[in-house]
Design a protein around this motif. Structure first.
Motif, short mmCIF file in Angstrom:
data_model
loop_
_atom_site.label_atom_id
_atom_site.label_comp_id
_atom_site.label_asym_id
_atom_site.label_seq_id
_atom_site.Cartn_x
_atom_site.Cartn_y
_atom_site.Cartn_z
N LEU A 74 0.83 -1.20 0.00
CA LEU A 74 0.00 0.00 0.00
C LEU A 74 0.86 1.25 0.00
O LEU A 74 0.64 2.19 -0.77
N TRP A 75 1.84 1.27 0.90
CA TRP A 75 2.71 2.44 1.01
C TRP A 75 3.50 2.67 -0.28
O TRP A 75 3.58 3.80 -0.78
N ASN A 76 4.07 1.61 -0.82
CA ASN A 76 4.89 1.76 -2.02
C ASN A 76 4.07 2.20 -3.23
O ASN A 76 4.57 2.89 -4.11
N ALA A 77 2.79 1.81 -3.27
CA ALA A 77 1.93 2.28 -4.37
C ALA A 77 1.75 3.79 -4.29
O ALA A 77 1.77 4.49 -5.31
N VAL A 78 1.59 4.30 -3.07
CA VAL A 78 1.45 5.75 -2.89
C VAL A 78 2.75 6.46 -3.26
O VAL A 78 2.76 7.48 -3.94
N VAL A 79 3.88 5.91 -2.80
CA VAL A 79 5.17 6.53 -3.09
C VAL A 79 5.46 6.48 -4.59
O VAL A 79 6.07 7.41 -5.15
N ASN A 80 5.02 5.42 -5.27
CA ASN A 80 5.19 5.36 -6.72
C ASN A 80 4.42 6.48 -7.41
O ASN A 80 4.87 7.04 -8.42
N ARG A 81 3.25 6.83 -6.86
CA ARG A 81 2.51 7.96 -7.43
C ARG A 81 3.24 9.27 -7.11
O ARG A 81 3.19 10.22 -7.88
N GLY A 82 3.91 9.31 -5.95
CA GLY A 82 4.77 10.45 -5.67
C GLY A 82 5.89 10.59 -6.68
O GLY A 82 6.30 11.70 -7.03
N ARG A 83 6.36 9.46 -7.19
CA ARG A 83 7.37 9.51 -8.25
C ARG A 83 6.81 10.15 -9.51
O ARG A 83 7.51 10.93 -10.19
N THR A 84 5.57 9.85 -9.83
CA THR A 84 4.94 10.48 -10.99
C THR A 84 4.90 12.00 -10.81
O THR A 84 5.14 12.76 -11.76
N VAL A 85 4.59 12.45 -9.59
CA VAL A 85 4.59 13.88 -9.29
C VAL A 85 5.98 14.46 -9.49
O VAL A 85 6.16 15.53 -10.08
N TRP A 86 7.00 13.76 -8.98
CA TRP A 86 8.38 14.22 -9.11
C TRP A 86 8.76 14.37 -10.57
O TRP A 86 9.35 15.39 -10.98
N GLU A 87 8.46 13.39 -11.39
CA GLU A 87 8.84 13.43 -12.79
C GLU A 87 8.13 14.55 -13.54
O GLU A 87 8.66 15.14 -14.48
N ALA A 88 6.89 14.86 -13.11
CA ALA A 88 6.12 15.90 -13.78
C ALA A 88 6.54 17.31 -13.35
O ALA A 88 6.36 18.26 -14.11
N THR A 89 7.07 17.44 -12.16
CA THR A 89 7.31 18.78 -11.60
C THR A 89 8.77 19.11 -11.35
O THR A 89 9.08 20.27 -11.05
N ARG A 90 9.66 18.14 -11.46
CA ARG A 90 11.06 18.39 -11.09
C ARG A 90 11.63 19.60 -11.84
O ARG A 90 12.18 20.51 -11.23
N ARG A 91 11.47 19.63 -13.15
CA ARG A 91 12.06 20.73 -13.91
C ARG A 91 11.27 22.02 -13.74
O ARG A 91 11.84 23.05 -13.37
N PRO A 92 9.96 22.04 -14.02
CA PRO A 92 9.26 23.34 -13.94
C PRO A 92 9.14 23.90 -12.53
O PRO A 92 9.07 25.11 -12.36
N LEU A 93 9.14 23.03 -11.52
CA LEU A 93 8.92 23.51 -10.16
C LEU A 93 10.22 23.73 -9.39
O LEU A 93 10.25 24.53 -8.46
N LEU A 94 11.29 23.02 -9.76
CA LEU A 94 12.51 23.08 -8.97
C LEU A 94 13.72 23.63 -9.72
O LEU A 94 14.58 24.24 -9.12
N GLU A 95 13.80 23.40 -11.01
CA GLU A 95 15.03 23.69 -11.73
C GLU A 95 14.92 24.87 -12.68
O GLU A 95 15.94 25.34 -13.19
N GLU A 96 13.72 25.35 -12.95
CA GLU A 96 13.53 26.41 -13.93
C GLU A 96 12.88 27.63 -13.27
O GLU A 96 12.24 27.52 -12.22
N PRO A 97 13.04 28.82 -13.88
CA PRO A 97 12.37 30.00 -13.34
C PRO A 97 10.86 29.82 -13.34
O PRO A 97 10.30 29.07 -14.15
N LEU A 98 10.23 30.49 -12.42
CA LEU A 98 8.77 30.46 -12.40
C LEU A 98 8.25 31.04 -13.70
O LEU A 98 8.65 32.14 -14.11
N PRO A 99 7.38 30.33 -14.42
CA PRO A 99 6.91 30.85 -15.71
C PRO A 99 6.05 32.09 -15.54
O PRO A 99 5.51 32.35 -14.45
N ALA A 100 5.93 32.87 -16.60
CA ALA A 100 5.12 34.08 -16.55
C ALA A 100 3.68 33.75 -16.17
O ALA A 100 3.02 34.52 -15.47
N ASP A 101 3.20 32.62 -16.60
CA ASP A 101 1.86 32.15 -16.22
C ASP A 101 2.03 30.90 -15.36
O ASP A 101 2.24 29.81 -15.88
#
Length: 470
Positions: free
Chosen positions: A113-140
């Protein structure tokens, strides 16, 4: 730390950099308290995502991070003590090992159960790592307000209810079956960063994913040693430091930042980088902060002691109400993190240090009221000792630090916890140049991508890349 990181990067790029610091030393919240041969980190005690500072070391000098500080993984990563007596130890950076430990503590299937949730956390990481952590905040920034957490398809009667937005509490209830131990484990990751799991987006599952995937690390001598190392790198790059020099305002000319006014006079500059906190505002809702108890302990560190122990709240609902509901009483037995590093450099021979931390409201509580801090510290220690840690009887002395101390020393409004940016949080994360004053950049815990050692290091990298070489 964001100011140190940005200064070292920009000086390496050929800029002449002056750092104005309101206090008498560097490092911001990465502070240090020393007394009678004991030494304590007064801010964060552990490091996640050390790659941020490995990159900083690589980009600003020849020596890698491991030559600047003694960095070691923490293993086990943490020990968790629950109100029902369950004792759980989680290995560091081992997803499989975490699942096995959960099965042993909570029953077969808990790890899955726990690992299934953490795997979904990985999906969040892959979707947000660059735009949320590594790149400037976009104009929009509105796309970042969407939560990328992959909500599982609904079955049965659940399909008839509106889908809505999932919170971290929804994840615990619907995917972890409301199991009290797994719920406490998930909620603790949010609470530690000042998030209310009842309102934090489901994408906050990225927090346990990052911790369990990339590991948790300790710097010998305490995290203050990391601040020392980055400061030395700044000195090598001839950064000028002006301590006890409080920033007052940005000076503009023809619509562009051209310097700052400080308590010691004006300074002209081509670019201004601000690492100060967000302006304080009147608040009618509680702002989460931290109460920290520094304990000097008599006697050797017991064999087998774990570096990080979390004693979970006896009444989780009461704890959340006490932190996030205006006027509610503080919990008698709150969630307490206890750090007990195996580090002889922090104490005299034959003794030990311990740092206890609990999330508590910063706004809405008068921590300067006589006895308020000590009463809450007594609760924290009593709760840890009821779980078997045996700290009170060994205490030589203690120092209690509250959000009022954080506000006084760092300027953080109310002493609030600088929170990391989360997709779906709909927060206002700042990354300049600001529209009102080109040439003025914001970094640090009040800027994109938010608080925490890793993220403020990222904000410095983003700003340096935007500014570029001299």
């Amino acid at each position: 730390m964001s100011g140190l990181a940005a200064a070292s990067r920009l000086a390496t790029l050929g800029h002449r950099v002056t750092v104005c610091e309101a206090g008498g030393t560097y490092g911001g919240m990465v502070g240090r308290y020393e007394r009678d041969g004991f030494a304590f980190d007064t801010g964060p005690g552990l490091l996640t995502l050390p790659a941020v500072y490995r990159d900083l070391a690589l980009k600003t000098g020849k020596e890698p991070l491991e030559q600047l500080v003694d960095l070691a993984p923490v293993d086990p990563e943490s020990r968790h003590l629950f109100p029902d007596g369950t004792d759980l130890a989680l290995p560091n950076a081992s997803r499989g090992g975490v699942g096995q430990a959960l099965d042993a503590a909570f029953g077969t299937g808990s790890g899955a159960l726990w690992n299934a949730v953490v795997n979904r956390g990985r999906t969040v990481w892959e979707a947000t790592r660059r735009p949320l952590l590594e790149e400037p905040l976009p104009a929009d920034p509105r796309p970042l307000h969407a939560d990328p957490y992959p909500v599982p398809p609904r079955r049965g009667l659940a399909r008839l209810r509106p889908a809505g937005r999932w919170t971290l509490a929804d994840v615990a209830a619907r995917e972890l079956g409301g199991h009290p131990g797994l719920t406490a484990l998930l909620h603790e990751h949010a609470l530690r960063f000042g998030f209310d799991p009842r309102t934090a987006p489901a994408g906050a599952t990225v927090l346990p994913y990052m911790e369990q995937s990339f590991g948790v690390w300790y710097v010998r001598g305490g995290l203050r040693a990391l601040a020392d190392a980055v400061y030395r790198r700044c000195e090598q790059r001839r950064v000028e430091f002006r301590f006890d020099t409080r920033f007052e305002q940005v000076v503009e000319r023809d619509g562009r930042a051209c310097g700052i006014d400080t308590s010691a006079g004006s300074i002209e500059a081509d670019v201004v980088i601000s690492a100060v906190g967000a302006p304080a505002q009147d608040r009618t809702d509680p702002v989460p902060g931290r109460v920290v108890v520094l304990l000097a302990l008599r006697g050797e560190r017991p064999a087998g002691t774990v570096h990080r122990t979390v004693v979970h709240a006896a009444d989780p609902a009461a704890e959340l109400a006490g932190i996030f509901t205006w006027g509610a009483p503080l919990a008698d037995r709150p969630t307490v993190q206890v750090l007990r590093p195996d580090d002889p450099s922090l104490h005299p021979a034959g003794h030990e240090t311990a740092v206890l931390t609990a999330t508590a409201p910063a706004g809405g509580v008068d921590w300067t009221e006589p006895g308020a801090a000590d009463r809450f510290a007594d609760r924290m220690i009593a709760h840890a000792d009821a779980a078997g840690l045996g700290l009170a009887d060994r205490a030589l002395w203690r120092v209690v630090r509250t959000p009022a101390d954080t506000e006084r020393e760092s300027g953080s409004p109310f002493g609030a916890v600088p929170r990391p940016a989360l997709a779906g949080d709909r927060g206002a994360y700042l990354q300049a140049p600001t529209e009102q004053a080109p040439g003025h950049y914001r970094i640090g815990g009040a800027a994109h991508p938010g608080g925490g050692l890793a993220r403020v290091g990222m904000s410095a990298c983003i700003a340096a890349n935007l500014i570029g070489p001299a």
